[in-house]
Enzyme design. Structure first.
Site, PDB file in Angstrom:
ATOM      1  N   TYR A 198       0.853  -1.191   0.000  1.00 40.34           N
ATOM      2  CA  TYR A 198       0.000   0.000   0.000  1.00 40.34           C
ATOM      3  C   TYR A 198       0.890   1.242   0.000  1.00 40.34           C
ATOM      4  O   TYR A 198       1.629   1.478   0.965  1.00 40.34           O
ATOM      5  CB  TYR A 198      -0.906  -0.020   1.228  1.00 40.34           C
ATOM      6  CG  TYR A 198      -1.797   1.195   1.385  1.00 40.34           C
ATOM      7  CD1 TYR A 198      -2.426   1.760   0.284  1.00 40.34           C
ATOM      8  CD2 TYR A 198      -2.009   1.763   2.641  1.00 40.34           C
ATOM      9  CE1 TYR A 198      -3.247   2.870   0.423  1.00 40.34           C
ATOM     10  CE2 TYR A 198      -2.841   2.862   2.798  1.00 40.34           C
ATOM     11  CZ  TYR A 198      -3.453   3.415   1.683  1.00 40.34           C
ATOM     12  OH  TYR A 198      -4.267   4.508   1.815  1.00 40.34           O
ATOM     13  N   LEU A 242       1.609   4.651   0.771  1.00 39.49           N
ATOM     14  CA  LEU A 242       1.071   5.657   1.684  1.00 39.49           C
ATOM     15  C   LEU A 242       1.365   7.070   1.207  1.00 39.49           C
ATOM     16  O   LEU A 242       0.539   7.972   1.361  1.00 39.49           O
ATOM     17  CB  LEU A 242       1.653   5.447   3.085  1.00 39.49           C
ATOM     18  CG  LEU A 242       1.231   4.166   3.795  1.00 39.49           C
ATOM     19  CD1 LEU A 242       2.215   3.808   4.898  1.00 39.49           C
ATOM     20  CD2 LEU A 242      -0.156   4.330   4.375  1.00 39.49           C
ATOM     21  N   HIS A 284      -4.525   5.111  -2.565  1.00 34.69           N
ATOM     22  CA  HIS A 284      -5.710   5.950  -2.599  1.00 34.69           C
ATOM     23  C   HIS A 284      -5.280   7.362  -2.988  1.00 34.69           C
ATOM     24  O   HIS A 284      -4.199   7.819  -2.586  1.00 34.69           O
ATOM     25  CB  HIS A 284      -6.413   5.976  -1.243  1.00 34.69           C
ATOM     26  CG  HIS A 284      -6.889   4.638  -0.792  1.00 34.69           C
ATOM     27  ND1 HIS A 284      -6.672   4.140   0.477  1.00 34.69           N
ATOM     28  CD2 HIS A 284      -7.557   3.657  -1.450  1.00 34.69           C
ATOM     29  CE1 HIS A 284      -7.202   2.942   0.584  1.00 34.69           C
ATOM     30  NE2 HIS A 284      -7.738   2.618  -0.577  1.00 34.69           N
ATOM     31  N   TYR A 304       0.200   8.151 -12.144  1.00 27.84           N
ATOM     32  CA  TYR A 304       0.034   6.713 -11.927  1.00 27.84           C
ATOM     33  C   TYR A 304      -0.564   6.020 -13.158  1.00 27.84           C
ATOM     34  O   TYR A 304      -0.196   4.884 -13.470  1.00 27.84           O
ATOM     35  CB  TYR A 304      -0.842   6.463 -10.696  1.00 27.84           C
ATOM     36  CG  TYR A 304      -0.109   6.722  -9.407  1.00 27.84           C
ATOM     37  CD1 TYR A 304       0.947   5.901  -9.002  1.00 27.84           C
ATOM     38  CD2 TYR A 304      -0.444   7.801  -8.591  1.00 27.84           C
ATOM     39  CE1 TYR A 304       1.630   6.141  -7.824  1.00 27.84           C
ATOM     40  CE2 TYR A 304       0.236   8.048  -7.401  1.00 27.84           C
ATOM     41  CZ  TYR A 304       1.274   7.215  -7.031  1.00 27.84           C
ATOM     42  OH  TYR A 304       1.954   7.458  -5.863  1.00 27.84           O
ATOM     43  N   ARG A 340       1.908   5.084 -15.617  1.00 29.71           N
ATOM     44  CA  ARG A 340       2.735   3.959 -15.168  1.00 29.71           C
ATOM     45  C   ARG A 340       1.910   2.692 -14.981  1.00 29.71           C
ATOM     46  O   ARG A 340       2.255   1.821 -14.211  1.00 29.71           O
ATOM     47  CB  ARG A 340       3.489   4.359 -13.902  1.00 29.71           C
ATOM     48  CG  ARG A 340       4.645   5.290 -14.245  1.00 29.71           C
ATOM     49  CD  ARG A 340       4.924   6.357 -13.219  1.00 29.71           C
ATOM     50  NE  ARG A 340       5.902   7.320 -13.734  1.00 29.71           N
ATOM     51  CZ  ARG A 340       5.557   8.382 -14.457  1.00 29.71           C
ATOM     52  NH1 ARG A 340       4.307   8.628 -14.747  1.00 29.71           N
ATOM     53  NH2 ARG A 340       6.496   9.214 -14.907  1.00 29.71           N
TER      54      ARG A 340
END
Length: 247
Positions: free
Chosen positions: A114, A116, A160, A172, A175
């Site tokens: 995850y 962060l 998130h 993102y 990618r």
């Protein structure tokens, strides 16, 4: 068009996308993991970069706990970029995140990562720093050489993001992170609720829950590799009959 060069740091070999507007040479950027002495500097950077106020315990964890992949990009003895990811068991995910993987991966051995936080000092943005940090994380979790202690058990990398953070979303998506879900009122920022998105990048054979089309595609591919549909069906039927006979 962006050029590419190779950079080796901490045993990881990654590809760096070099921007034409490069403001520092990536050859002079060092990579290292965070340590407790970085706490105050990291807290100052996060307060500048992100609208969320993290507790003191969060900074203590990311600068000392092995549970986190916390990597800093350092230039002239200062941290100019940072990526923090938590490696955790899939079964310990919150309810809103359980759907990122197919139920086939619902075991105690499956891990997820995850992200962060990922941030870069404003004056050094668009210099390839964020790409460098993300590439190192991806290579560490899903590179050709398994890295202990995860050993390719991480099946998804997710994050998130605010629905209004268009710059991060574009970064993102370029990618190959996939939009997975919409999270209404996920964030609470300065007393106001904000919507979020979940983005996922699948690694090491991981994939999202399948629909009918995905199962059909899987069967068709398996049949094609087996020399055609009828030989494939006959092989499956023969296996089933053999099992039934021995029972």
């Amino acid at each position: 068009m962006a050029g590419f060069s190779w950079y080796l740091s901490e045993g990881f070999q990654v590809i760096i996308e070099k921007s034409k507007e490069e403001k520092c040479s990536l050859k002079d950027v060092q990579l290292r993991f965070l340590c407790p002495d970085d706490l105050e500097e990291v807290r100052a950077l996060c307060r500048e970069w992100f609208p969320i106020e993290y507790p003191q315990s969060w900074y203590e964890d990311i600068t000392s706990s092995e549970r986190f992949f916390a990597l800093a990009a350092v230039y002239k003895s200062q941290i100019i970029g940072l990526i923090v990811a938590e490696i955790k068991p899939y079964l310990k995910l919150n309810a809103e995140d359980r759907g990122i993987l197919s139920r086939w991966f619902a075991s105690k051995d499956t891990l997820v990562a995850y992200i962060l936080s990922l941030g870069v000092v404003r004056s050094y943005r668009r210099s390839g720093i964020a790409t460098l940090l993300l590439d190192v994380l991806l290579n560490h979790l899903a590179g050709p050489v398994p890295q202990p202690p995860h050993e390719h058990r991480v099946k998804a990398i997710f994050l998130h993001v605010l629905t209004t953070n268009n710059e991060a979303i574009l970064f993102y998506e370029k990618r190959r992170f996939r939009l997975h879900s919409f999270l209404p009122y996920y964030y609470s920022i300065k007393g106001r609720c904000k919507d979020g998105f979940t983005y996922v990048y699948y690694v090491n054979g991981g994939h999202a829950p399948w629909g009918l089309y995905d199962y059909f595609k899987y069967v068709a591919r398996a049949a094609w590799r087996g020399g055609g549909l009828y030989p494939w069906l006959w092989g499956k039927l023969r296996t089933a009959l053999t099992i039934a006979w021995h029972r």
